[in-house]
Design a protein around this motif. Structure first.
Motif, PDB file in Angstrom:
ATOM      1  N   LEU A  49       0.812  -1.222   0.000  1.00  8.34           N
ATOM      2  CA  LEU A  49       0.000   0.000   0.000  1.00  8.34           C
ATOM      3  C   LEU A  49       0.845   1.273   0.000  1.00  8.34           C
ATOM      4  CD1 LEU A  49      -2.891  -0.994   2.453  1.00  8.34           C
ATOM      5  CD2 LEU A  49      -3.012  -0.710  -0.027  1.00  8.34           C
ATOM      6  N   HIS A  50       1.930   1.281   0.778  1.00 10.64           N
ATOM      7  CA  HIS A  50       2.730   2.501   0.851  1.00 10.64           C
ATOM      8  C   HIS A  50       3.382   2.826  -0.484  1.00 10.64           C
ATOM      9  CE1 HIS A  50       5.764  -0.636   1.673  1.00 10.64           C
ATOM     10  NE2 HIS A  50       6.661   0.225   1.211  1.00 10.64           N
ATOM     11  N   LEU A  51       3.754   1.801  -1.260  1.00 10.13           N
ATOM     12  CA  LEU A  51       4.356   2.048  -2.569  1.00 10.13           C
ATOM     13  C   LEU A  51       3.315   2.447  -3.611  1.00 10.13           C
ATOM     14  CD1 LEU A  51       7.179  -0.626  -3.023  1.00 10.13           C
ATOM     15  CD2 LEU A  51       7.377   1.808  -2.513  1.00 10.13           C
ATOM     16  N   ARG A  52       2.085   1.986  -3.446  1.00 15.34           N
ATOM     17  CA  ARG A  52       1.019   2.429  -4.356  1.00 15.34           C
ATOM     18  C   ARG A  52       0.831   3.941  -4.230  1.00 15.34           C
ATOM     19  NH1 ARG A  52      -3.969  -1.847  -3.456  1.00 15.34           N
ATOM     20  NH2 ARG A  52      -2.706  -3.748  -3.345  1.00 15.34           N
ATOM     21  N   THR A  53       0.823   4.411  -2.991  1.00 14.30           N
ATOM     22  CA  THR A  53       0.658   5.845  -2.757  1.00 14.30           C
ATOM     23  C   THR A  53       1.809   6.629  -3.366  1.00 14.30           C
ATOM     24  OG1 THR A  53      -0.513   5.404  -0.684  1.00 14.30           O
ATOM     25  CG2 THR A  53       0.392   7.617  -0.979  1.00 14.30           C
ATOM     26  N   CYS A  54       3.038   6.142  -3.153  1.00 15.92           N
ATOM     27  CA  CYS A  54       4.213   6.836  -3.695  1.00 15.92           C
ATOM     28  C   CYS A  54       4.203   6.836  -5.221  1.00 15.92           C
ATOM     29  CB  CYS A  54       5.491   6.176  -3.173  1.00 15.92           C
ATOM     30  SG  CYS A  54       5.781   6.435  -1.403  1.00 15.92           S
ATOM     31  N   LEU A  55       3.765   5.729  -5.823  1.00 15.78           N
ATOM     32  CA  LEU A  55       3.717   5.658  -7.286  1.00 15.78           C
ATOM     33  C   LEU A  55       2.643   6.586  -7.839  1.00 15.78           C
ATOM     34  CD1 LEU A  55       4.803   4.330  -9.865  1.00 15.78           C
ATOM     35  CD2 LEU A  55       3.080   2.543  -9.571  1.00 15.78           C
ATOM     36  N   LEU A  56       1.468   6.607  -7.226  1.00 15.29           N
ATOM     37  CA  LEU A  56       0.419   7.517  -7.693  1.00 15.29           C
ATOM     38  C   LEU A  56       0.871   8.970  -7.615  1.00 15.29           C
ATOM     39  CD1 LEU A  56      -2.987   6.147  -6.301  1.00 15.29           C
ATOM     40  CD2 LEU A  56      -2.094   6.044  -8.625  1.00 15.29           C
ATOM     41  N   TYR A  57       1.684   9.279  -6.617  1.00 12.81           N
ATOM     42  CA  TYR A  57       2.152  10.653  -6.452  1.00 12.81           C
ATOM     43  C   TYR A  57       2.985  11.110  -7.649  1.00 12.81           C
ATOM     44  CZ  TYR A  57       4.158  14.764  -4.192  1.00 12.81           C
ATOM     45  OH  TYR A  57       4.542  16.046  -3.884  1.00 12.81           O
ATOM     46  N   LEU A  58       3.630  10.158  -8.342  1.00 13.32           N
ATOM     47  CA  LEU A  58       4.456  10.499  -9.505  1.00 13.32           C
ATOM     48  C   LEU A  58       3.626  11.007 -10.676  1.00 13.32           C
ATOM     49  CD1 LEU A  58       7.038   7.551  -9.553  1.00 13.32           C
ATOM     50  CD2 LEU A  58       7.172   9.748  -8.378  1.00 13.32           C
ATOM     51  N   SER A  59       2.317  10.847 -10.609  1.00  6.54           N
ATOM     52  CA  SER A  59       1.467  11.335 -11.699  1.00  6.54           C
ATOM     53  C   SER A  59       1.460  12.853 -11.782  1.00  6.54           C
ATOM     54  CB  SER A  59       0.033  10.815 -11.534  1.00  6.54           C
ATOM     55  OG  SER A  59      -0.559  11.313 -10.337  1.00  6.54           O
ATOM     56  N   LEU A  60       1.997  13.541 -10.779  1.00  7.39           N
ATOM     57  CA  LEU A  60       2.010  15.004 -10.825  1.00  7.39           C
ATOM     58  C   LEU A  60       3.016  15.533 -11.838  1.00  7.39           C
ATOM     59  CD1 LEU A  60       4.562  16.692  -9.265  1.00  7.39           C
ATOM     60  CD2 LEU A  60       3.646  15.438  -7.332  1.00  7.39           C
ATOM     61  N   TYR A  61       3.992  14.687 -12.278  1.00  6.03           N
ATOM     62  CA  TYR A  61       5.054  15.166 -13.166  1.00  6.03           C
ATOM     63  C   TYR A  61       4.631  15.119 -14.635  1.00  6.03           C
ATOM     64  CZ  TYR A  61       8.163  14.910  -9.134  1.00  6.03           C
ATOM     65  OH  TYR A  61       8.735  15.091  -7.905  1.00  6.03           O
ATOM     66  N   PRO A  62       5.187  16.022 -15.452  1.00  9.08           N
ATOM     67  CA  PRO A  62       4.907  15.977 -16.898  1.00  9.08           C
ATOM     68  C   PRO A  62       5.552  14.758 -17.546  1.00  9.08           C
ATOM     69  CG  PRO A  62       5.801  18.122 -16.226  1.00  9.08           C
ATOM     70  CD  PRO A  62       5.993  17.179 -15.077  1.00  9.08           C
ATOM     71  N   GLU A  63       5.134  14.488 -18.759  1.00  9.38           N
ATOM     72  CA  GLU A  63       5.694  13.379 -19.525  1.00  9.38           C
ATOM     73  C   GLU A  63       7.172  13.629 -19.810  1.00  9.38           C
ATOM     74  OE1 GLU A  63       4.843  11.052 -23.761  1.00  9.38           O
ATOM     75  OE2 GLU A  63       3.869  12.948 -23.283  1.00  9.38           O
ATOM     76  N   ASP A  64       7.981  12.562 -19.687  1.00  7.99           N
ATOM     77  CA  ASP A  64       9.425  12.588 -19.967  1.00  7.99           C
ATOM     78  C   ASP A  64      10.195  13.510 -19.019  1.00  7.99           C
ATOM     79  OD1 ASP A  64       9.088  10.826 -22.118  1.00  7.99           O
ATOM     80  OD2 ASP A  64       8.684  12.482 -23.496  1.00  7.99           O
ATOM     81  N   TYR A  65       9.623  13.864 -17.899  1.00  7.25           N
ATOM     82  CA  TYR A  65      10.276  14.766 -16.948  1.00  7.25           C
ATOM     83  C   TYR A  65      11.370  14.006 -16.197  1.00  7.25           C
ATOM     84  CZ  TYR A  65      10.657  18.574 -13.550  1.00  7.25           C
ATOM     85  OH  TYR A  65      11.112  19.624 -12.789  1.00  7.25           O
ATOM     86  N   LYS A  66      12.531  14.647 -16.049  1.00 11.37           N
ATOM     87  CA  LYS A  66      13.627  14.058 -15.287  1.00 11.37           C
ATOM     88  C   LYS A  66      13.411  14.357 -13.805  1.00 11.37           C
ATOM     89  CE  LYS A  66      18.690  14.056 -14.908  1.00 11.37           C
ATOM     90  NZ  LYS A  66      19.956  14.657 -15.420  1.00 11.37           N
ATOM     91  N   ILE A  67      13.105  13.333 -13.048  1.00 13.59           N
ATOM     92  CA  ILE A  67      12.796  13.485 -11.625  1.00 13.59           C
ATOM     93  C   ILE A  67      14.052  13.188 -10.818  1.00 13.59           C
ATOM     94  CG2 ILE A  67      11.328  12.696  -9.735  1.00 13.59           C
ATOM     95  CD1 ILE A  67       9.361  11.693 -11.904  1.00 13.59           C
ATOM     96  N   MET A  68      14.505  14.150 -10.020  1.00 11.01           N
ATOM     97  CA  MET A  68      15.683  13.952  -9.182  1.00 11.01           C
ATOM     98  C   MET A  68      15.276  13.165  -7.934  1.00 11.01           C
ATOM     99  SD  MET A  68      17.728  15.354 -11.194  1.00 11.01           S
ATOM    100  CE  MET A  68      19.188  14.996 -10.206  1.00 11.01           C
ATOM    101  N   THR A  69      15.956  12.071  -7.695  1.00 10.88           N
ATOM    102  CA  THR A  69      15.627  11.200  -6.563  1.00 10.88           C
ATOM    103  C   THR A  69      15.676  11.958  -5.240  1.00 10.88           C
ATOM    104  OG1 THR A  69      16.530   9.296  -7.752  1.00 10.88           O
ATOM    105  CG2 THR A  69      16.266   9.081  -5.362  1.00 10.88           C
ATOM    106  N   HIS A  70      16.706  12.762  -5.073  1.00 12.64           N
ATOM    107  CA  HIS A  70      16.887  13.528  -3.832  1.00 12.64           C
ATOM    108  C   HIS A  70      15.672  14.406  -3.548  1.00 12.64           C
ATOM    109  CE1 HIS A  70      18.368  16.990  -1.482  1.00 12.64           C
ATOM    110  NE2 HIS A  70      19.192  16.131  -0.920  1.00 12.64           N
ATOM    111  N   ASP A  71      15.201  15.128  -4.575  1.00 10.77           N
ATOM    112  CA  ASP A  71      14.059  16.027  -4.393  1.00 10.77           C
ATOM    113  C   ASP A  71      12.779  15.252  -4.101  1.00 10.77           C
ATOM    114  OD1 ASP A  71      15.725  18.154  -4.896  1.00 10.77           O
ATOM    115  OD2 ASP A  71      15.226  18.282  -7.016  1.00 10.77           O
ATOM    116  N   LEU A  72      12.573  14.166  -4.842  1.00  7.52           N
ATOM    117  CA  LEU A  72      11.340  13.396  -4.669  1.00  7.52           C
ATOM    118  C   LEU A  72      11.248  12.789  -3.274  1.00  7.52           C
ATOM    119  CD1 LEU A  72       8.745  12.117  -5.852  1.00  7.52           C
ATOM    120  CD2 LEU A  72      10.155  10.121  -6.421  1.00  7.52           C
TER     121      LEU A  72
END
Length: 657
Positions: A49-72
Motif C-alpha cells: 500500500l505505501h508504494l502504491r501511494t508513492c507511485l500515484l504521487y508520480l502522476s504530478l510530473y509531466p511526460e518525460d520529466y527528469k525526476i531527481m531522486t533527492h528532491d522526490l
C-alpha cells in the motif's frame, strides 16, 4: 490529418494543446489502451500500500520529466508517505522505496557513477498513463493542462499545474481551492501566485518552474500550515522577516535563489529539518552553502537543532567567530554531517577548548573540512559517533595524531597537509602504536614536504592506504616507509603527480613503490592513479562549467575571467573532457594539460598562493592548496574565482508526520 482542420480550429492555443497531448494523449475508450492498463494494473495492485501511494504521487510530473531522486524523497517525507525502517533513517527509507519501484521496472533510472545509486529517473509513458488514470479515478491528484479529467472534482486536495492557458485558469478560478493541500507548478500557471490566498491550508508548495519575486515570497509566508516549500527562482534575493510565521515548516529549498543572508526571525523555524540554501551553478546538480558573513548568523542557526546535515562557508575569519561556532555546534544534537569551507586561508575551530558544552553533537558521523585549520581541537576526541573525517591542516603535529587516534569509531581519515614547517624543510612523521586508531580501515594523506613512516604496531586495522608522490624518490629512502608494519593492509593507492619527470624516472618511482609494497607479508594490491589539470579557453564559460562539472572524477573547476579560461583538475582523461564539451555543442580550445595534486573535495576558489616548480627536483612540484586552489600553472597568471560548490547544504530526515 492536421491540414484537414477547419480554419476556425487552427488557433495557436489549439495547436499548443495538440503538442502537449502528443505521446501521452491516449484515448480512454481505446480497447488497446484499456487492455494495456489492465495488464499494467497487475503490477500496480501487487505493490504494498505505501508504494502504491508513492507511485500515484508520480502522476504530478509531466511526460518525460527528469525526476531527481533527492528532491522526490524529500517530497515523500514532507507528505508523510515514508515510514522509518529498522536500521535506516527517514531519507534512506525513501531511497529504498525508489529502488523497489526500479526493481519492479515501473520507473527508468539513471545511476550515479560514484554512489551507484539512482540519482534521477523518468516514468515510462504507459506507466504515467496508468497512474494518471488511477489518480483521476481515485481523486488522488488533479492535473491541469496534461491528461486532465473531463470534469474537475469538487474537492481538489493535490493539484499539479502544467499550463499557462487562460481557459484553464478560468476553470480553476471557478473551483473552491480551500481544500488543496499540495500545489506543484510546472509552468507560468496564469499568475497563480497572485491568488495564493485561495489556498489557505497548503502543506506543500513546489514552484518548480514558476516565476517568483520577493513580494510573492512574503505572501507565501502567510500560509501557516506549510511543511514543504521549494522556491527555485533567481528572482528572489532576500528572505522576508515573515518567514517566522511558518512554524511547522520542515523542508525549505531555496538553493537556486540569490539569497545569501538569514533574517533573525529564521530562528523561529524550530521544526526545520532540511535546508537547501546557497548559490547554484547553472546546468549542474550541485548546489551551494550557507555563507557566513557575520557571527550573528551562527546565533540564528543555533535554534535549528533538528538539522542533520550542514555546510558552512566563511567569507572571513577572526576570533569573533570561534566561540559562536562552538556554541552553535554544541546545540546541534541531531547533526550527522558537517562541512566547513570558505574563502579564508585558514580557520581555528576551537583548538583552545578541551570539550564542547553539553549536550554536543554526539550523533555527528562525518566531518569534511577542505578549508585549512590550524590544528585538531581536543574536543574532537569526545565525538563518539564520528567515523569519517576529511580535513586540511596548515601543519601536521604529533599532537594532532594523538587526538585523531583517540576518536573511538574513526574508520576513514583523509588529511591534506599544506606545509610542515615555516621553513618548509622536509620533516619525518612517524606513526606508531602510541596513536591507537582502533577502528581505522582507510587512511589518505597528501602532503608536499613530509615523509611518513609507519612503525611496528601502527594502525593495526588499516586496510587501504592512499598517498601522493610529488617529488623525487629520495623521500622513500631504503626503508620502504614501513609498509611491512601494517598488519591488515590490503590496498595501496598512489597518486602520481609527476609534472616534469622523465619516462625512466616515472618507471623508477613505480618500481620503488612496488618494492615497498612487496615487503608487506599480505602482498597488498597496488594501484597508480594520475590527476591532471587542464586549461580550456572558451567564450561559453558558464555552459562549459555546467558540462564539465558533471564528469565523474573532477575535483575542482576555476575561472581565469580576464583570459576567458576554464581550469579543470581531477582524475580524468583530458579526452573525456573534450568529448563532453563537444557533445554539449560548446566551442572550446584546449590550452594546457599538466599533472595536479589531489583535492579534499569539490571546491572552487581563487589561488591564494602556490609553490613554483622546483628546478632541482626531477618530479617538480605542484602545490595542493585545499579550499584555496588547484595549482599555479605559470608565473604569469593566477586563477580568479567566480564560482564555488560544496557538496551539501543542510539536510536531514524529519520525524514522521
Amino acid at each position: 490529418m492536421l491540414a484537414s482542420k477547419q480554419e476556425t480550429e487552427n488557433t495557436s492555443e489549439y495547436w499548443a494543446k495538440v503538442c502537449e497531448s502528443m505521446g501521452s494523449g491516449l484515448e480512454n475508450t481505446s480497447s488497446d489502451v484499456i487492455d494495456m492498463r489492465r495488464i499494467l494494473s497487475v503490477s500496480y495492485h501487487d505493490l504494498p500500500l505505501h508504494l502504491r501511494t508513492c507511485l500515484l504521487y508520480l502522476s504530478l510530473y509531466p511526460e518525460d520529466y527528469k525526476i531527481m531522486t533527492h528532491d522526490l524523497v524529500w517530497k515523500w517525507i514532507g507528505k508523510g508517505f515514508v515510514v522509518i525502517k529498522q536500521g535506516m533513517n527517514m531519507f534512506e527509507a525513501g531511497e529504498d522505496y525508489v529502488h523497489e519501484l526500479i526493481n519492479r521496472s515501473l520507473i527508468l533510472p539513471t545511476f550515479d557513477n560514484k554512489s551507484k545509486k539512482a540519482s534521477s529517473f523518468q516514468i515510462h509513458d504507459m506507466v504515467l498513463d496508468l497512474i494518471t488514470f488511477l489518480s483521476n479515478e481515485q481523486h488522488f491528484l488533479t492535473k491541469l493542462g496534461a491528461q486532465e479529467p473531463e470534469h474537475l472534482p469538487n474537492k481538489i486536495r493535490r493539484l499539479s499545474l502544467h499550463t499557462s492557458s487562460q481557459d484553464d485558469g478560468k476553470r480553476l478560478r471557478n473551483k473552491n481551492c480551500s481544500h488543496v493541500r499540495s500545489l506543484s507548478v510546472f509552468r507560468g500557471a496564469f499568475n497563480i501566485l497572485q491568488e495564493i490566498s485561495r489556498f489557505p491550508v497548503l502543506r506543500e508548495l513546489d514552484l518548480i518552474e514558476a516565476q517568483v519575486s520577493n513580494h510573492h515570497f512574503k505572501d507565501i509566508c502567510n500560509l501557516f500550515h506549510l511543511r514543504y516549500l521549494r522556491l527555485p527562482c533567481e528572482g528572489i534575493n532576500e528572505i522576508p522577516k515573515e518567514i517566522g510565521n511558518l512554524k511547522f515548516l520542515q523542508v525549505l529549498d531555496i538553493h537556486k535563489t540569490n539569497i545569501m543572508e538569514l533574517p533573525s526571525t529564521f530562528a523561529q523555524l524550530r521544526q526545520l529539518v532540511y535546508l537547501r540554501f546557497g548559490v547554484v551553478i547553472p546546468e549542474t546538480d550541485t548546489f551551494g552553502y550557507i555563507s557566513l558573513k557575520s557571527p550573528i548568523m551562527l546565533d540564528i542557526l543555533s535554534g535549528l537543532t533538528e538539522l542533520r546535515r550542514v555546510s558552512l562557508a566563511f567569507t572571513q575569519w577572526d576570533e569573533r567567530y570561534e566561540k559562536p561556532l562552538l556554541t552553535w555546534l554544541s546545540n546541534m544534537v541531531s547533526l550527522k554531517y558537517l562541512h566547513i569551507d570558505g574563502t579564508v586561508s585558514s580557520i581555528d575551530i576551537g583548538s583552545r577548548y578541551d570539550e564542547l558544552s553539553p549536550p554536543g553533537p554526539q550523533q555527528l558521523q562525518t566531518i569534511d573540512i577542505p578549508c585549512a585549520i590550524c590544528s585538531i581541537p581536543r574536543w574532537m576526541s569526545s565525538l563518539c559517533s564520528l567515523s569519517v573525517m576529511r580535513i586540511s591542516l596548515l601543519t601536521q603535529r604529533l599532537e594532532d595524531l594523538q587526538i585523531l587516534g583517540n576518536i573511538p569509531r574513526l574508520s576513514h581519515l583523509s588529511i591534506t597537509v599544506k606545509e610542515t614547517t615555516e621553513s618548509r624543510q622536509k620533516a619525518l612523521l612517524v606513526i606508531s602504536n602510541v596513536y591507537p586508531f582502533l577502528c581505522l580501515t582507510k587512511f589518505e594523506i597528501y602532503n608536499n614536504y613530509m615523509v611518513v613512516m609507519f612503525a611496528e604496531g601502527a594502525m593495526q586495522q588499516l586496510q587501504t592506504l592512499k598517498f601522493s608522490v610529488r617529488e623525487s624518490m629520495d623521500q622513500f629512502g631504503n626503508s620502504g616507509f614501513g609498509l611491512e608494519n601494517l598488519s591488515s593492509l590490503e590496498n595501496v593507492v598512489v597518486d602520481m603527480v609527476l609534472s616534469r619527470a622523465k619516462p625512466e624516472e616515472v618507471e623508477a618511482a613505480k618500481a620503488a613503490i612496488q618494492n615497498a609494497v612487496d615487503r608487506n607479508p599480505n602482498k597488498p594490491e597496488l594501484k597508480f592513479e594520475k590527476r591532471v589539470i587542464m586549461r580550456i579557453k572558451s567564450e561559453q564559460k558558464t555552459k562549459a562549467f555546467g558540462a564539465v562539472a558533471g564528469i565523474c572524477g573532477i575535483d575542482s573547476i576555476s575561472f581565469e575571467s580576464h583570459l576567458g579560461m576554464l581550469t579543470v583538475a581531477g582524475m580524468v582523461e583530458p579526452t573525456t573532457i573534450i568529448k563532453k564539451l563537444k557533445k554539449s555543442s560548446i566551442q572550446a580550445q584546449p590550452w594546457e594539460v599538466r599533472a595536479a595534486a589531489p583535492m579534499v573535495s569539490m571546491v572552487h576558489s581563487s589561488v591564494e598562493e602556490a609553490a613554483a616548480p622546483s628546478q632541482n627536483s626531477a618530479w617538480g612540484r605542484i602545490c595542493c592548496l585545499p579550499a584555496a586552489a588547484c595549482a599555479r600553472f605559470s608565473s604569469k597568471h593566477d586563477l580568479t574565482n567566480t564560482s564555488r560548490i560544496t557538496e551539501t547544504v543542510t539536510t536531514s530526515e524529519p520525524a514522521s508526520q
